[in-house]
Design a protein around this motif. Structure first.
Motif, PDB file in Angstrom:
ATOM      1  N   VAL A 158      -9.640  -1.604  -4.833  1.00  0.00           N
ATOM      2  CA  VAL A 158      -8.919  -1.800  -3.575  1.00  0.00           C
ATOM      3  C   VAL A 158      -7.493  -1.286  -3.709  1.00  0.00           C
ATOM      4  CG1 VAL A 158      -7.981  -3.532  -2.010  1.00  0.00           C
ATOM      5  CG2 VAL A 158     -10.330  -3.732  -2.810  1.00  0.00           C
ATOM      6  N   SER A 169      -0.518  -4.748   1.954  1.00  0.00           N
ATOM      7  CA  SER A 169      -1.960  -4.970   1.953  1.00  0.00           C
ATOM      8  C   SER A 169      -2.255  -6.413   1.565  1.00  0.00           C
ATOM      9  CB  SER A 169      -2.642  -4.050   0.932  1.00  0.00           C
ATOM     10  OG  SER A 169      -2.704  -2.739   1.416  1.00  0.00           O
ATOM     11  N   LEU A 228     -10.914   2.110   3.944  1.00  0.00           N
ATOM     12  CA  LEU A 228     -10.988   1.457   2.650  1.00  0.00           C
ATOM     13  C   LEU A 228     -12.365   0.866   2.408  1.00  0.00           C
ATOM     14  CD1 LEU A 228      -8.584  -0.377   0.577  1.00  0.00           C
ATOM     15  CD2 LEU A 228     -10.314  -1.869   1.520  1.00  0.00           C
ATOM     16  N   ALA A 248       0.852  -1.188   0.000  1.00  0.00           N
ATOM     17  CA  ALA A 248       0.000   0.000   0.000  1.00  0.00           C
ATOM     18  C   ALA A 248       0.887   1.236   0.000  1.00  0.00           C
ATOM     19  CB  ALA A 248      -0.899   0.007   1.234  1.00  0.00           C
ATOM     20  N   ARG A 264     -14.878   3.501   1.522  1.00  0.00           N
ATOM     21  CA  ARG A 264     -14.760   3.957   0.132  1.00  0.00           C
ATOM     22  C   ARG A 264     -15.279   2.907  -0.840  1.00  0.00           C
ATOM     23  NH1 ARG A 264      -9.004   7.109   0.092  1.00  0.00           N
ATOM     24  NH2 ARG A 264      -9.335   8.106   2.085  1.00  0.00           N
ATOM     25  N   ALA A 302      -6.090   5.936   5.129  1.00  0.00           N
ATOM     26  CA  ALA A 302      -7.449   5.419   5.188  1.00  0.00           C
ATOM     27  C   ALA A 302      -7.533   4.244   6.145  1.00  0.00           C
ATOM     28  CB  ALA A 302      -7.904   4.989   3.797  1.00  0.00           C
ATOM     29  N   VAL A 353      -7.392   2.539  -3.731  1.00  0.00           N
ATOM     30  CA  VAL A 353      -7.806   3.242  -2.516  1.00  0.00           C
ATOM     31  C   VAL A 353      -6.890   2.958  -1.324  1.00  0.00           C
ATOM     32  CG1 VAL A 353      -9.649   3.229  -0.792  1.00  0.00           C
ATOM     33  CG2 VAL A 353     -10.201   3.447  -3.194  1.00  0.00           C
ATOM     34  N   ALA A 354      -6.194   1.830  -1.338  1.00  0.00           N
ATOM     35  CA  ALA A 354      -5.421   1.417  -0.168  1.00  0.00           C
ATOM     36  C   ALA A 354      -4.315   2.415   0.130  1.00  0.00           C
ATOM     37  CB  ALA A 354      -4.831   0.035  -0.406  1.00  0.00           C
ATOM     38  N   TYR A 404      -9.773  -7.587   4.527  1.00  0.00           N
ATOM     39  CA  TYR A 404      -8.668  -6.711   4.144  1.00  0.00           C
ATOM     40  C   TYR A 404      -7.785  -6.454   5.353  1.00  0.00           C
ATOM     41  CZ  TYR A 404      -6.128  -2.568   2.686  1.00  0.00           C
ATOM     42  OH  TYR A 404      -5.121  -1.682   2.394  1.00  0.00           O
TER      43      TYR A 404
END
Lengths: 129, 645
Positions: B353, B329, B366, B323, B369, B361, B356-357, B387
């Protein structure tokens, strides 16, 4: 790691050191130091380009200082503020008179010392026994 | 005045007329009868009984059945019998009536025999027609069954199987081979039944004289060839061997032609299906081809098994990526549905994913979102996802599950446990603002974490808890097996009962600890390289540049010290440098450097230089301690503020 004579003024021999100076490297350089100072009237060691210096590397400075002292040759070290060599010199308290901030100041310092030496010698000579 | 019956009506009647005495002997016969049986009047009226005129079977029938019936009923109507005629068996219909007799001569029987030859022929034709109709109906049924089997078949192999089964079976072939047209237009033998597959390369020549084949036909060598015509072109050919035993009927070419047409269309469909299935499979393969980042601080193994009974792709996926620097991640997810729509939704979700990761956040952020994302991607609604973000340096794991089974933690020391924290509803399900939570767990070096989809443990006929317990126990048994083998063994054991189940995705990660370790020989020829490696590790760990320089210098001093004490001349002597980041009691973080050698601190080797070395170490680090027992160990610590938590 390298230490070389670089072009400079006629009356001052400038040695430039660069790269990493640690225990593995210092041993290799010791033999050359004699040749580097022989025949010089004044010596400046510019350590600003050095990227790593530790206590073993300081041996180099010690040795150069001693060689110059034996030959009565003025010797200064130039190390820029914040550079790795400066930091180490400061920690061990070797700054003081020996170290200047840049090459020009070092050259000025050795010239001044040379003049003092010469005038002292001259004075010494003129006094009748 | 009524006309009198014709005088020669008796002899000229179109049927044979007889008069019998009560005992069955012939009293009177007409000429028709004499013609039919080819005998004389005198012959017959000398006491011959009517039975003698019949065939053996008819006589028996007369005596045992008809005569008694006649006596009882007084009449017989339209009985079918065979007369022993002059030209052979003559089928007749017999009617008889008993008459009391006139002139006191006693009971007589009047018998009329009408020829049934035409009628029999008619009956036989009727029967034959009915049999033909039945056969035709049976054939239609066979064709219908074959067509049904062809339309049920999914994929080219299944269609070929259905076509061969119909031909070498209900349609009566002894054996057959199905050939398919390949991309170059040549025929390649695909499968056979009842005979060995023919060897050899694909054939160019159609199996029938080069004439174009539009219906089943018989080759000169006796084989039957049936074209399988698709809507646009020939898809293949069925080559059949007829049965050649006695009583075997020849193959019905019309039926085979019809079968060929159905099979050709079925092959059209099968090809389209396989194309689209392969597109979906390609897509899925591409999406699942994850290259995990190359990092010494973790190791990961993954596996994917498609669902049983299903030919379509599913919506399960896994992913592992950085990430940001030092934060890994981990994702395992499950999109609702199957086929191309699910695969495409899965691909979009996977990309979302990744996009956005990021550490700000975190897992809860995440998921929030992603809730907004699935509002726009309908097919991704109700997807479940587990996640997690792992700090590769410190081992802190943040995680959240949106309707997904809980991750399984497998500590290096200690029993496995499911992580039930950070749970919320599937993506896009109603979730109030701020309801997406997350949880934190601290990993120790060599701990493992398992993420998976529900196909691994859910079975229709087994309680969820039981499945999860089995998963936990099986994973615990494999805790010391190398990662890749562990993930394969775990999956194989849990899927041993391969009854119908969903797709399965499994991801197993081991955190190897954030520590740094290097060994050098005492001649320190590798000292520069080790400094560089340490600087890199500190950089990856988010330590600022000035602190990095100081730490590297201090480490270099300590190593030089150790080498000089330990005996630099000894080739086998080694110096070990270790670095790690620790949480202090005050809640801050510090770098701990440890340098170890096997030598002894020899005070007489102390020199100004060594003194300087210690001075430098002391100036750069918060604390320096030297332990001389069993070699020399120098431990130095320095507080650091890292670039991220």
């Amino acid at each position: 790691m390298s230490i070389e004579i670089v072009p400079g003024p006629a009356d001052v021999r400038v040695l430039e050191a660069g790269g990493e100076i640690d225990i593995a490297v210092v041993a290799l350089l010791m033999d050359r130091l004699d040749a580097l100072v022989t025949g010089a009237d004044a010596v400046v060691l510019d350590m600003s380009p050095v990227s790593f210096l530790d206590s073993s590397g300081l041996r180099l400075v010690d040795r150069l200082a001693r060689e110059c002292g034996v030959r009565a040759v003025p010797f200064r070290v130039a190390a820029a503020h914040g550079s790795p060599s400066r930091r180490v010199l400061e920690i061990v308290g070797m700054t003081g008179d020996l170290v200047t901030a840049d090459r020009d100041a070092a050259e000025a310092a050795v010239r001044a010392e040379r003049l003092t030496q010469q005038s002292t010698a001259a004075n010494t000579q003129t006094v009748p026994a | 005045m009524t006309p009198s019956p014709p005088a020669d009506g008796w002899d000229e009647a179109p049927c044979a007329l007889l008069v019998l005495r009560a005992d069955g002997s012939l009293l009177e016969v007409n000429r028709r009868l004499l013609d039919w049986v080819g005998r004389d009047r005198d012959e017959l009226l000398g006491g011959v009984r009517v039975g003698h005129l019949l065939t053996v079977g008819g006589r028996i029938y007369w005596e045992t059945h008809l005569a008694p019936l006649l006596r009882v009923e007084g009449r017989l109507d339209e009985v079918a019998l065979d007369l022993n005629g002059a030209d052979g068996r003559l089928p007749v219909l017999l009617s008889a009536v008993t008459h009391p007799g006139s002139n006191g001569s006693g009971t007589v029987v009047h018998v009329a025999l009408s020829s049934a030859k035409e009628r029999t022929r008619y009956e036989r034709e009727l029967l034959a027609a009915r049999r033909a109709a039945d056969d035709a109906a049976a054939s239609v049924q066979v064709l219908q069954d074959a067509t049904a089997a062809l339309s049920r078949a999914i994929g080219v192999t299944a269609v070929a199987d259905a076509a061969l089964s119909a031909a070498v079976g209900p349609l009566g072939a002894a054996a057959g081979t199905l050939w398919l047209v390949d991309g170059d237009g040549a025929l390649v033998a695909h499968s056979s039944r009842g005979e060995a597959p023919p060897p050899g390369p694909p054939r160019r020549v159609l199996l029938h004289d080069g004439h174009s084949l539009d219906r089943a036909a018989t080759r000169p060598d006796g084989r039957i060839v049936v074209p399988l015509l698709g809507s646009a072109a020939l898809q293949g050919v069925l080559s059949l061997a007829a049965r050649d035993g006695l009583g075997d009927e020849p193959l019905d070419l019309a039926m085979l032609t019809a079968l060929g047409q159905q099979a050709g269309l079925a092959l059209d469909r099968a090809q389209l299906y396989e194309q689209s299935a392969s597109v979906a499979h390609e897509l899925q393969r591409a999406l699942l081809a994850v290259e995990p980042p190359d990092d010494q601080r973790f190791a990961v193994a993954t596996t994917y098994r498609p669902g049983v009974e299903r030919l379509e792709v599913g919506g399960d996926w896994y992913d592992v990526f950085l990430a940001e620097e030092g934060v890994l991640s981990l994702v395992v997810g499950d999109v609702v549905g199957r086929g191309l729509p699910a695969a495409s939704a899965m691909g979009q979700l996977r990309s979302a994913v990744r996009a956005v990761a990021g550490a700000e956040a975190g897992p809860a952020g995440l998921l929030s979102r992603l809730d907004r994302f699935v509002e726009r991607v309908q097919a991704a609604t109700m997807a479940t996802i587990a996640y997690a973000e792992l700090d590769l340096v410190g081992g802190r794991l943040r995680y959240a599950c949106a309707g997904h089974p809980p991750p399984l933690l497998l500590p290096a020391n200690g029993p496995p446990r499911l992580l039930w924290g950070g749970r919320s509803t599937p993506l896009g399900a109603y979730v109030a603002a701020g309801q997406r939570g997350e949880a934190v767990v601290q990993l120790e070096p060599w701990d493992r974490l398992l993420l998976y989809t529900d196909g691994l443990f859910e079975r229709r006929d087994r309680a969820l808890d039981e499945g999860l317990q089995l998963l936990t126990d099986t994973a615990a048994e494999l805790s010391t097996v190398p990662l890749r083998d562990a993930v394969q063994s775990l999956t194989a054991r849990l899927l041993k009962d391969e009854r119908s189940r969903d797709d399965v995705c499994v991801l197993l990660i081991s955190w190897l600890g954030g520590a740094f370790e290097r060994q050098l020989s005492a001649d320190l020829s590798a000292l520069s390289a080790v400094r560089r490696a340490l600087a890199g590790w500190l950089l990856d760990s988010g330590v600022a540049v000035d602190a990095r320089h100081d730490l590297v210098l201090a480490a270099s001093e300590a190593i030089t010290n150790a080498a000089e004490h330990g005996g630099r001349s000894l080739a086998s002597a080694r110096v070990t440098l270790r670095a790690r980041i620790e949480q202090t009691e005050r809640g801050t973080e510090q770098v701990v450097l440890q340098v170890q050698d096997q030598g002894e601190w020899r005070p007489e080797n102390s020199s100004d230089e060594r003194g300087r070395g210690l001075t430098i170490m002391g100036a750069l680090m918060d604390d320096v301690s030297i332990d001389n027992v069993g070699g020399t160990t120098v431990v130095m610590t320095r507080r650091v503020d890292r670039a991220h938590a």
